[in-house]
Motif scaffolding. Sequence first.
Motif, PDB file in Angstrom:
ATOM      1  N   PHE A  25       0.826  -1.220   0.000  1.00  0.00           N
ATOM      2  CA  PHE A  25       0.000   0.000   0.000  1.00  0.00           C
ATOM      3  C   PHE A  25       0.852   1.259   0.000  1.00  0.00           C
ATOM      4  N   ALA A  26       2.090   1.139   0.517  1.00  0.00           N
ATOM      5  CA  ALA A  26       2.952   2.321   0.565  1.00  0.00           C
ATOM      6  C   ALA A  26       3.584   2.630  -0.785  1.00  0.00           C
ATOM      7  N   ASP A  27       3.369   1.760  -1.751  1.00  0.00           N
ATOM      8  CA  ASP A  27       3.909   1.998  -3.091  1.00  0.00           C
ATOM      9  C   ASP A  27       2.916   2.844  -3.879  1.00  0.00           C
ATOM     10  N   GLY A  28       3.196   4.129  -3.973  1.00  0.00           N
ATOM     11  CA  GLY A  28       2.214   5.065  -4.517  1.00  0.00           C
ATOM     12  C   GLY A  28       2.217   5.225  -6.033  1.00  0.00           C
ATOM     13  N   ARG A  29       2.913   4.350  -6.750  1.00  0.00           N
ATOM     14  CA  ARG A  29       2.986   4.536  -8.203  1.00  0.00           C
ATOM     15  C   ARG A  29       1.627   4.413  -8.877  1.00  0.00           C
TER      16      ARG A  29
ATOM     17  N   PHE B 121      -1.119   5.568  -8.059  1.00  0.00           N
ATOM     18  CA  PHE B 121      -1.867   6.833  -8.078  1.00  0.00           C
ATOM     19  C   PHE B 121      -1.531   7.622  -9.350  1.00  0.00           C
TER      20      PHE B 121
ATOM     21  N   ILE C 281      -5.097   0.192   1.235  1.00  0.00           N
ATOM     22  CA  ILE C 281      -5.904   0.164   2.462  1.00  0.00           C
ATOM     23  C   ILE C 281      -7.055   1.165   2.370  1.00  0.00           C
TER      24      ILE C 281
ATOM     25  N   ASP D 237      -7.911   3.539   4.096  1.00  0.00           N
ATOM     26  CA  ASP D 237      -7.574   4.935   4.382  1.00  0.00           C
ATOM     27  C   ASP D 237      -7.015   5.663   3.162  1.00  0.00           C
ATOM     28  N   GLN D 238      -6.801   4.916   2.104  1.00  0.00           N
ATOM     29  CA  GLN D 238      -6.360   5.536   0.849  1.00  0.00           C
ATOM     30  C   GLN D 238      -7.509   5.795  -0.114  1.00  0.00           C
TER      31      GLN D 238
ATOM     32  N   PHE E 261      -8.019   9.325  -1.685  1.00  0.00           N
ATOM     33  CA  PHE E 261      -6.993   9.683  -2.667  1.00  0.00           C
ATOM     34  C   PHE E 261      -7.143   8.849  -3.945  1.00  0.00           C
TER      35      PHE E 261
ATOM     36  N   GLU F 254       1.560  -1.924  10.855  1.00  0.00           N
ATOM     37  CA  GLU F 254       2.180  -1.542   9.588  1.00  0.00           C
ATOM     38  C   GLU F 254       1.340  -0.505   8.833  1.00  0.00           C
ATOM     39  N   ALA F 255       0.032  -0.698   8.843  1.00  0.00           N
ATOM     40  CA  ALA F 255      -0.827   0.236   8.112  1.00  0.00           C
ATOM     41  C   ALA F 255      -0.987   1.548   8.872  1.00  0.00           C
TER      42      ALA F 255
ATOM     43  N   PRO G  86       2.236   4.735   8.416  1.00  0.00           N
ATOM     44  CA  PRO G  86       2.219   5.938   7.560  1.00  0.00           C
ATOM     45  C   PRO G  86       1.078   6.887   7.903  1.00  0.00           C
ATOM     46  N   LEU G  87      -0.009   6.347   8.429  1.00  0.00           N
ATOM     47  CA  LEU G  87      -1.138   7.226   8.762  1.00  0.00           C
ATOM     48  C   LEU G  87      -0.752   8.162   9.894  1.00  0.00           C
TER      49      LEU G  87
ATOM     50  N   ALA H 114       0.947  11.170  -1.906  1.00  0.00           N
ATOM     51  CA  ALA H 114       0.937  10.903  -0.470  1.00  0.00           C
ATOM     52  C   ALA H 114       1.789   9.686  -0.124  1.00  0.00           C
ATOM     53  N   PHE H 115       2.161   8.902  -1.124  1.00  0.00           N
ATOM     54  CA  PHE H 115       2.950   7.694  -0.876  1.00  0.00           C
ATOM     55  C   PHE H 115       4.142   7.654  -1.828  1.00  0.00           C
TER      56      PHE H 115
END
Lengths: 161, 554
Positions: A81-85, A87, A110, A112-113, A116, B34-35, B38-39, B160-161
Amino acid sequence: MAQLLKQGQVTVNNWQTLDTGTTELPSGNLLVPVELWQQLSLGAEQHSGEIGLWLDGSEEIEQLADLLIKAPVIGIRFSKFADGRGFSMARLLRERYGYQGELRATGDFIRDQLYFLQRCGFTSYEFDDSVDVAEASKSLNDFTDAYQVAVDQQVPLFKRR
Amino acid sequence: MYRYDQYDHKLVDERVAQYRDQTQRYLAGEISEEAFLPLRLQNGLYVQRLAPMLRIAVPYGLMSSQQVRKIAEISRVYDKGYVHFTTRQNIQLNWPKLEEVPDILAELASLEMHAIQTSGNCIRNTTTDQFAGVAPDEIEDPRPWCEIIRQWSTLHPEFAFLPRKFKIAVCGSEEDRAAFLLHDIGLQLVENSEGDIGFHVFVGGGLGRTPVIASSIREFLPKQHLLSYLDAILRVYNRYGNRDNKYKARIKILVKAWTPEVFAERVEAEWAHLKDGPATLDGTEIERMKSFFTAPQYLSFDAGETAADLQSLAKDNRAFSRWLDRNVRSQKQPGYSSVTLSLKPAGVAPGDVTDVQLETIADLADRFSFGEIRSTHNQNLVLADVAQPELFDLWQLAKSAGLATPSIGTINDMICCPGGDYCSLANAKSIPVAEAIQRKFDDLDYVYDLGDLELNISGCMNACGHHHIGHIGILGVDKKGEEWYQIQLGGSANSNAALGKVLGPSLSRQAVTDGIEKLLDVYVENRLEQESFLSTYQRIGIEKFKQRVYGTAS
Ligand code: SF4
């Protein structure tokens, strides 16, 4: 991934995703890897359901765009999820290549994204069975407005204030 | 300064609600560690060695007196009654409770503050010159541009990421006080041959493990294209920056790998699609932003009389005169000065300030400087618009509040990261080193004689204390479980930005202050008239310093 959030509604996901390397096509609606999509769209295959494709965030879509945007569904897979490519890829498909079909987030994103993701042009989201999708879908509405231009809003806030 | 309208208010309120919900889900076990990471980071919350740490955004270092009072109150109610100013002009609370953070954010939102994107792999607080708007050498006030960038970067859905954190600085003057060449993007306001103002764009600067000075990728960007051009840079970085190795993930590594020329081409190719698109700024928006940063209601004074008065006060009072020398600088408006309130008295961690001091600062700002306060990347505070006839009163009040240490720009005005006392990443403590140096060099005449000298201390390679750009840099290293310190010389953040060179083998904690003293001796013995430490070093090279500290030629 059995559940699908689409247009704010929770539905059953009746699309099956095929892994890379698959050659036999099962029946029903399929999301196939992009290489297979290229072969299929060249060979105009007979198939009982609809066929869309999925991409990784790392895919260089520039060369393929003409072909891709014919798909009824494009899935963008988040490996982490931290891989924002994904988007950026979504915005490119929508804003640069004019993709009109369903753009689906799959993989490890996730809830929470969601806000966005939606701003970048996604229209559906695959969740696995463990998630309370109705609850998660609230995150689509975390914010009512935004400063920037994106797929959902082509007029920046500074022109609307 | 910028004031929120209903849109800004709504956005920060919704952010608080979002984070409150996220915190509740985390505490209920519905969000994985883990989730949640970043939040919480994107809301400024770290988990540090001793407790969580909350970083509050101070957009480009500008605060109102009400905001400063609110910070004082928050530090008292939710923390231990003091806060820390960081080298990115932000504020840190060292002991908040994770479950109370949503309440703190709500308090902040009530006064147009937030902690959005003060940490995490996203676009961070945009920084600038603490003398923006009042600096005599300014081409244009950078603050309206900083605010435009703040709004663009706040909750940007695409960025954002990112592969890694991303820092932008804007410099509006000839002399660089924003260290903009050490940022992921450095924007310098420049005038072209037609007399138009635009941006000279630099990318890929940064400190950390691999310090790099930024490269120019575009000499003149017309203003209206600022946001679409930033979108293009960020998109290229978001797509192609390294995501496998956190130490290779900053944009500087990509720029180096591709070369600045190729990177610039890629950005231009991306920008060709975005240029003149909907993100293009128009004159109305630029003027609207500028309208928030107009000059205050200055009074006029008889300049000759004021100067004479100050001179006679200074003559009778050595301490005041020292403070005038070091902590007060002239500004654009005749009869006004900018005053730096020092947060570096000996015995206090550099940048730390108590709730009571914060309230005093707010009062001083109301009385002497139109209710505005600025934080600096050197971890001090500035009252930018003080009428010269009031300097003496201000000095007395600041002095009794412990805010008038007359050491700005000297060795005792060091930049120092929280280090091993607070930070879980540290190799070594940094605050006790700063204190030992301040105690050792407590003879003000000696310190003044040394003149301008930047000494920067970091507790590890992450370089939060900017040791690479100190004239003298000190880096904490771990030697088989013991704390040692590497000395670097010759760094500079100014227009001729340079990275320091390692002097030699690292020194033990006890040996650091003696080592520094030897460096200073070499300087004093070798300097030409009026020559600064840095210039002397640049002229004579590192060898003499080395020999003195290690006692051998090498
Ligand atoms: S430089 Fe290292 S020790 Fe100092 S604050 Fe940064 S991470 Fe922590």
